[in-house]
Design a protein around this motif. Sequence first.
Motif, PDB file in Angstrom:
ATOM      1  N   ASP A  16     -43.486  83.622  -2.429  1.00 14.05           N
ATOM      2  CA  ASP A  16     -44.878  83.276  -2.137  1.00 14.05           C
ATOM      3  C   ASP A  16     -44.993  82.286  -0.979  1.00 14.05           C
ATOM      4  OD1 ASP A  16     -43.711  81.224  -3.694  1.00 14.05           O
ATOM      5  OD2 ASP A  16     -45.658  80.591  -4.466  1.00 14.05           O
ATOM      6  N   ALA A  17     -43.895  82.013  -0.284  1.00  8.13           N
ATOM      7  CA  ALA A  17     -43.874  81.013   0.786  1.00  8.13           C
ATOM      8  C   ALA A  17     -44.003  81.644   2.163  1.00  8.13           C
ATOM      9  CB  ALA A  17     -42.587  80.207   0.718  1.00  8.13           C
ATOM     10  N   GLN A  18     -44.572  80.865   3.072  1.00  7.22           N
ATOM     11  CA  GLN A  18     -44.539  81.171   4.496  1.00  7.22           C
ATOM     12  C   GLN A  18     -43.391  80.337   5.049  1.00  7.22           C
ATOM     13  OE1 GLN A  18     -48.988  80.248   4.917  1.00  7.22           O
ATOM     14  NE2 GLN A  18     -48.461  81.436   6.714  1.00  7.22           N
ATOM     15  N   VAL A  19     -42.457  80.978   5.725  1.00  5.49           N
ATOM     16  CA  VAL A  19     -41.248  80.291   6.171  1.00  5.49           C
ATOM     17  C   VAL A  19     -41.063  80.484   7.675  1.00  5.49           C
ATOM     18  CG1 VAL A  19     -38.752  80.076   5.872  1.00  5.49           C
ATOM     19  CG2 VAL A  19     -40.178  80.792   3.933  1.00  5.49           C
ATOM     20  N   THR A  20     -40.803  79.376   8.365  1.00  2.00           N
ATOM     21  CA  THR A  20     -40.465  79.403   9.777  1.00  2.00           C
ATOM     22  C   THR A  20     -39.193  78.591   9.953  1.00  2.00           C
ATOM     23  OG1 THR A  20     -42.813  79.451  10.352  1.00  2.00           O
ATOM     24  CG2 THR A  20     -41.280  78.902  12.107  1.00  2.00           C
ATOM     25  N   VAL A  21     -38.198  79.179  10.601  1.00  2.00           N
ATOM     26  CA  VAL A  21     -36.921  78.497  10.802  1.00  2.00           C
ATOM     27  C   VAL A  21     -36.594  78.486  12.289  1.00  2.00           C
ATOM     28  CG1 VAL A  21     -34.450  78.518  10.283  1.00  2.00           C
ATOM     29  CG2 VAL A  21     -36.096  79.185   8.518  1.00  2.00           C
ATOM     30  N   SER A  22     -36.142  77.326  12.754  1.00  2.00           N
ATOM     31  CA  SER A  22     -35.688  77.203  14.131  1.00  2.00           C
ATOM     32  C   SER A  22     -34.320  76.528  14.125  1.00  2.00           C
ATOM     33  CB  SER A  22     -36.681  76.383  14.955  1.00  2.00           C
ATOM     34  OG  SER A  22     -36.829  75.087  14.398  1.00  2.00           O
ATOM     35  N   GLY A  23     -33.615  76.635  15.248  1.00  2.00           N
ATOM     36  CA  GLY A  23     -32.308  75.999  15.370  1.00  2.00           C
ATOM     37  C   GLY A  23     -31.248  76.995  15.762  1.00  2.00           C
ATOM     38  N   GLN A  24     -29.988  76.514  15.746  1.00  2.00           N
ATOM     39  CA  GLN A  24     -28.862  77.367  16.127  1.00  2.00           C
ATOM     40  C   GLN A  24     -27.554  76.732  15.704  1.00  2.00           C
ATOM     41  OE1 GLN A  24     -29.055  77.747  20.357  1.00  2.00           O
ATOM     42  NE2 GLN A  24     -28.942  75.562  20.722  1.00  2.00           N
ATOM     43  N   GLU A  25     -26.504  77.508  15.768  1.00  2.00           N
ATOM     44  CA  GLU A  25     -25.143  77.056  15.500  1.00  2.00           C
ATOM     45  C   GLU A  25     -24.988  76.317  14.178  1.00  2.00           C
ATOM     46  OE1 GLU A  25     -23.472  75.045  18.880  1.00  2.00           O
ATOM     47  OE2 GLU A  25     -24.320  76.497  20.253  1.00  2.00           O
ATOM     48  N   SER A  64     -32.682  71.020   7.786  1.00  2.00           N
ATOM     49  CA  SER A  64     -33.751  70.043   7.641  1.00  2.00           C
ATOM     50  C   SER A  64     -34.963  70.798   7.101  1.00  2.00           C
ATOM     51  CB  SER A  64     -34.076  69.427   9.004  1.00  2.00           C
ATOM     52  OG  SER A  64     -35.207  68.605   8.917  1.00  2.00           O
ATOM     53  N   ILE A  65     -35.558  70.272   6.046  1.00  2.00           N
ATOM     54  CA  ILE A  65     -36.630  70.994   5.363  1.00  2.00           C
ATOM     55  C   ILE A  65     -37.935  70.209   5.448  1.00  2.00           C
ATOM     56  CG2 ILE A  65     -37.385  71.961   3.157  1.00  2.00           C
ATOM     57  CD1 ILE A  65     -34.351  72.028   2.403  1.00  2.00           C
ATOM     58  N   ARG A  66     -38.994  70.909   5.830  1.00  2.00           N
ATOM     59  CA  ARG A  66     -40.339  70.341   5.823  1.00  2.00           C
ATOM     60  C   ARG A  66     -41.181  71.164   4.839  1.00  2.00           C
ATOM     61  NH1 ARG A  66     -42.384  70.477  11.630  1.00  2.00           N
ATOM     62  NH2 ARG A  66     -44.243  69.744  10.580  1.00  2.00           N
ATOM     63  N   PRO A  67     -41.160  70.786   3.558  1.00  2.00           N
ATOM     64  CA  PRO A  67     -41.895  71.547   2.547  1.00  2.00           C
ATOM     65  C   PRO A  67     -43.336  71.055   2.408  1.00  2.00           C
ATOM     66  CG  PRO A  67     -40.571  69.876   1.477  1.00  2.00           C
ATOM     67  CD  PRO A  67     -40.342  69.740   2.960  1.00  2.00           C
ATOM     68  N   MET A  68     -44.297  71.963   2.406  1.00  2.00           N
ATOM     69  CA  MET A  68     -45.710  71.608   2.293  1.00  2.00           C
ATOM     70  C   MET A  68     -46.470  72.657   1.504  1.00  2.00           C
ATOM     71  SD  MET A  68     -46.669  70.457   6.145  1.00  2.00           S
ATOM     72  CE  MET A  68     -45.257  70.723   7.182  1.00  2.00           C
ATOM     73  N   HIS A  92     -27.174  74.661  12.439  1.00  2.00           N
ATOM     74  CA  HIS A  92     -28.083  73.524  12.250  1.00  2.00           C
ATOM     75  C   HIS A  92     -29.518  74.024  12.425  1.00  2.00           C
ATOM     76  CE1 HIS A  92     -24.760  70.631  12.384  1.00  2.00           C
ATOM     77  NE2 HIS A  92     -24.231  71.495  13.230  1.00  2.00           N
ATOM     78  N   PHE A  93     -30.297  73.968  11.343  1.00  2.00           N
ATOM     79  CA  PHE A  93     -31.620  74.570  11.361  1.00  2.00           C
ATOM     80  C   PHE A  93     -32.674  73.642  10.781  1.00  2.00           C
ATOM     81  CE2 PHE A  93     -28.504  77.975  11.025  1.00  2.00           C
ATOM     82  CZ  PHE A  93     -28.856  78.764  12.106  1.00  2.00           C
ATOM     83  N   GLU A  94     -33.919  73.922  11.153  1.00  2.00           N
ATOM     84  CA  GLU A  94     -35.068  73.242  10.560  1.00  2.00           C
ATOM     85  C   GLU A  94     -35.976  74.323   9.978  1.00  2.00           C
ATOM     86  OE1 GLU A  94     -38.491  69.976  11.479  1.00  2.00           O
ATOM     87  OE2 GLU A  94     -37.938  71.306  13.120  1.00  2.00           O
ATOM     88  N   ALA A  95     -36.385  74.127   8.734  1.00  2.00           N
ATOM     89  CA  ALA A  95     -37.251  75.086   8.065  1.00  2.00           C
ATOM     90  C   ALA A  95     -38.570  74.419   7.689  1.00  2.00           C
ATOM     91  CB  ALA A  95     -36.586  75.624   6.808  1.00  2.00           C
TER      92      ALA A  95
END
Length: 82
Positions: free
Chosen positions: A16-25, A66-70, A27-30
């Motif tokens: 039920d989540a909207q997820v956007t992930v960025s980063g590389q190698e 790295s997680i930014r949950p909202m 190491h990611f931020e979600a």
Amino acid sequence: MTPEQVQALIAAGLPDAQVTVSGQEGHFEAVVICESFAGLSRLKREQRVNATVRREITSGALHALSIRPMTPEEWAQKHPNA
């Protein structure tokens, strides 16, 4: 791993989540926007997201996330024009 692979894992675990992930190698931020986060502490929210990628973290395929949950309401307050 690619951002798309990490995004797919999180989305599969939190359908039920909207997820956007960025980063590389490895190491990611979600950014994870999920109604079911309502009423949960930030720690509990992060634990839910981490549970979706635990195997990849344990294997070393995913080094840092790295997680930014909202909730949708929190997202709307922080990004009123989005």
